[in-house]
Design a protein around this motif. Structure first.
Motif, PDB file in Angstrom:
ATOM      1  N   ARG A  54     -32.868  28.716  77.129  1.00 49.18           N
ATOM      2  CA  ARG A  54     -33.278  29.839  75.977  1.00 49.18           C
ATOM      3  C   ARG A  54     -34.497  29.367  75.292  1.00 49.18           C
ATOM      4  O   ARG A  54     -34.402  28.024  74.765  1.00 49.18           O
ATOM      5  CB  ARG A  54     -32.244  30.144  75.422  1.00 49.18           C
ATOM      6  N   VAL A  55     -35.530  30.162  74.973  1.00 48.38           N
ATOM      7  CA  VAL A  55     -36.857  29.503  74.067  1.00 48.38           C
ATOM      8  C   VAL A  55     -36.910  30.741  73.227  1.00 48.38           C
ATOM      9  O   VAL A  55     -36.659  31.931  73.355  1.00 48.38           O
ATOM     10  CB  VAL A  55     -37.707  29.093  74.906  1.00 48.38           C
ATOM     11  N   TYR A  56     -36.954  30.411  71.729  1.00 48.90           N
ATOM     12  CA  TYR A  56     -37.152  31.250  70.814  1.00 48.90           C
ATOM     13  C   TYR A  56     -38.881  31.449  70.437  1.00 48.90           C
ATOM     14  O   TYR A  56     -39.432  30.528  70.450  1.00 48.90           O
ATOM     15  CB  TYR A  56     -36.482  30.842  69.495  1.00 48.90           C
ATOM     16  N   LEU A  57     -39.327  32.553  70.524  1.00 49.93           N
ATOM     17  CA  LEU A  57     -40.635  33.018  70.398  1.00 49.93           C
ATOM     18  C   LEU A  57     -40.996  33.691  69.134  1.00 49.93           C
ATOM     19  O   LEU A  57     -40.225  34.773  68.796  1.00 49.93           O
ATOM     20  CB  LEU A  57     -41.116  34.072  71.523  1.00 49.93           C
ATOM     21  N   PRO A  58     -41.519  33.106  68.221  1.00 54.12           N
ATOM     22  CA  PRO A  58     -41.978  33.393  66.821  1.00 54.12           C
ATOM     23  C   PRO A  58     -42.850  34.494  66.726  1.00 54.12           C
ATOM     24  O   PRO A  58     -44.234  34.419  66.246  1.00 54.12           O
ATOM     25  CB  PRO A  58     -42.560  32.129  66.282  1.00 54.12           C
ATOM     26  N   ILE A  59     -42.721  35.587  67.774  1.00 53.97           N
ATOM     27  CA  ILE A  59     -43.536  36.894  67.702  1.00 53.97           C
ATOM     28  C   ILE A  59     -44.295  37.536  66.491  1.00 53.97           C
ATOM     29  O   ILE A  59     -45.356  37.802  66.238  1.00 53.97           O
ATOM     30  CB  ILE A  59     -42.991  37.865  68.618  1.00 53.97           C
ATOM     31  N   GLU A  60     -43.100  37.537  65.407  1.00 58.49           N
ATOM     32  CA  GLU A  60     -43.425  38.090  64.142  1.00 58.49           C
ATOM     33  C   GLU A  60     -44.555  37.301  63.399  1.00 58.49           C
ATOM     34  O   GLU A  60     -45.390  37.745  62.609  1.00 58.49           O
ATOM     35  CB  GLU A  60     -42.362  38.457  63.281  1.00 58.49           C
ATOM     36  N   ASP A  61     -44.733  35.883  63.844  1.00 53.33           N
ATOM     37  CA  ASP A  61     -45.820  35.112  63.080  1.00 53.33           C
ATOM     38  C   ASP A  61     -47.177  35.159  63.775  1.00 53.33           C
ATOM     39  O   ASP A  61     -47.940  34.760  63.210  1.00 53.33           O
ATOM     40  CB  ASP A  61     -45.280  33.783  62.971  1.00 53.33           C
ATOM     41  N   GLU A  62     -47.412  35.754  64.915  1.00 53.72           N
ATOM     42  CA  GLU A  62     -48.350  35.740  65.576  1.00 53.72           C
ATOM     43  C   GLU A  62     -49.264  36.989  65.265  1.00 53.72           C
ATOM     44  O   GLU A  62     -48.799  38.207  64.831  1.00 53.72           O
ATOM     45  CB  GLU A  62     -47.934  36.025  67.269  1.00 53.72           C
ATOM     46  N   PRO A  63     -50.665  36.761  64.941  1.00 53.69           N
ATOM     47  CA  PRO A  63     -51.571  37.683  64.399  1.00 53.69           C
ATOM     48  C   PRO A  63     -51.400  39.032  65.429  1.00 53.69           C
ATOM     49  O   PRO A  63     -51.689  40.032  64.805  1.00 53.69           O
ATOM     50  CB  PRO A  63     -52.815  36.996  64.302  1.00 53.69           C
ATOM     51  N   ASN A  64     -51.674  38.769  66.706  1.00 50.60           N
ATOM     52  CA  ASN A  64     -51.628  40.166  67.497  1.00 50.60           C
ATOM     53  C   ASN A  64     -50.290  40.469  67.836  1.00 50.60           C
ATOM     54  O   ASN A  64     -50.184  41.388  68.584  1.00 50.60           O
ATOM     55  CB  ASN A  64     -52.380  39.746  68.780  1.00 50.60           C
ATOM     56  N   LYS A  65     -49.215  39.786  67.350  1.00 54.35           N
ATOM     57  CA  LYS A  65     -47.823  40.484  67.539  1.00 54.35           C
ATOM     58  C   LYS A  65     -47.322  40.215  68.896  1.00 54.35           C
ATOM     59  O   LYS A  65     -46.492  41.277  69.536  1.00 54.35           O
ATOM     60  CB  LYS A  65     -47.409  41.601  66.984  1.00 54.35           C
ATOM     61  N   GLU A  66     -48.049  39.211  69.786  1.00 49.17           N
ATOM     62  CA  GLU A  66     -47.644  39.141  71.081  1.00 49.17           C
ATOM     63  C   GLU A  66     -47.094  37.890  71.397  1.00 49.17           C
ATOM     64  O   GLU A  66     -47.672  36.895  70.606  1.00 49.17           O
ATOM     65  CB  GLU A  66     -48.728  39.388  72.021  1.00 49.17           C
ATOM     66  N   ALA A  67     -46.265  37.350  72.373  1.00 51.36           N
ATOM     67  CA  ALA A  67     -45.858  35.817  72.627  1.00 51.36           C
ATOM     68  C   ALA A  67     -45.602  35.871  74.135  1.00 51.36           C
ATOM     69  O   ALA A  67     -45.245  37.015  74.760  1.00 51.36           O
ATOM     70  CB  ALA A  67     -44.656  35.702  71.924  1.00 51.36           C
TER      71      ALA A  67
END
Length: 64
Positions: A38-51
């Motif tokens: 399991r890996v957590y992806l900080p999608i909310e911190d990404e400028p384009n909201k993609e991970a």
């Protein structure tokens, strides 16, 4: 890269919403064949909201 990972990267991004946060890959309920650590992806911190998952290449997009 495995065949499953190659297929996943060619598919449309998986749409997630804020109720799915914190976003992890694999997501809860994923089938056994797609399991990796399991890996957590900080999608909310990404400028384009993609991970993108570094293990399987699954792409996620935050829709709200």
């Amino acid at each position: 890269m495995s065949e499953a990972a190659a297929t996943q990267t060619q598919e449309a991004p998986i749409q997630v919403s804020r109720k799915d946060l914190p976003l992890s890959c694999p997501m809860p309920g994923a089938t056994l064949w797609s399991m990796h650590p399991r890996v957590y992806l900080p999608i909310e911190d990404e400028p384009n909201k993609e991970a993108t998952c570094p293990y399987c290449g699954a792409r996620y997009v935050l829709t709200d």
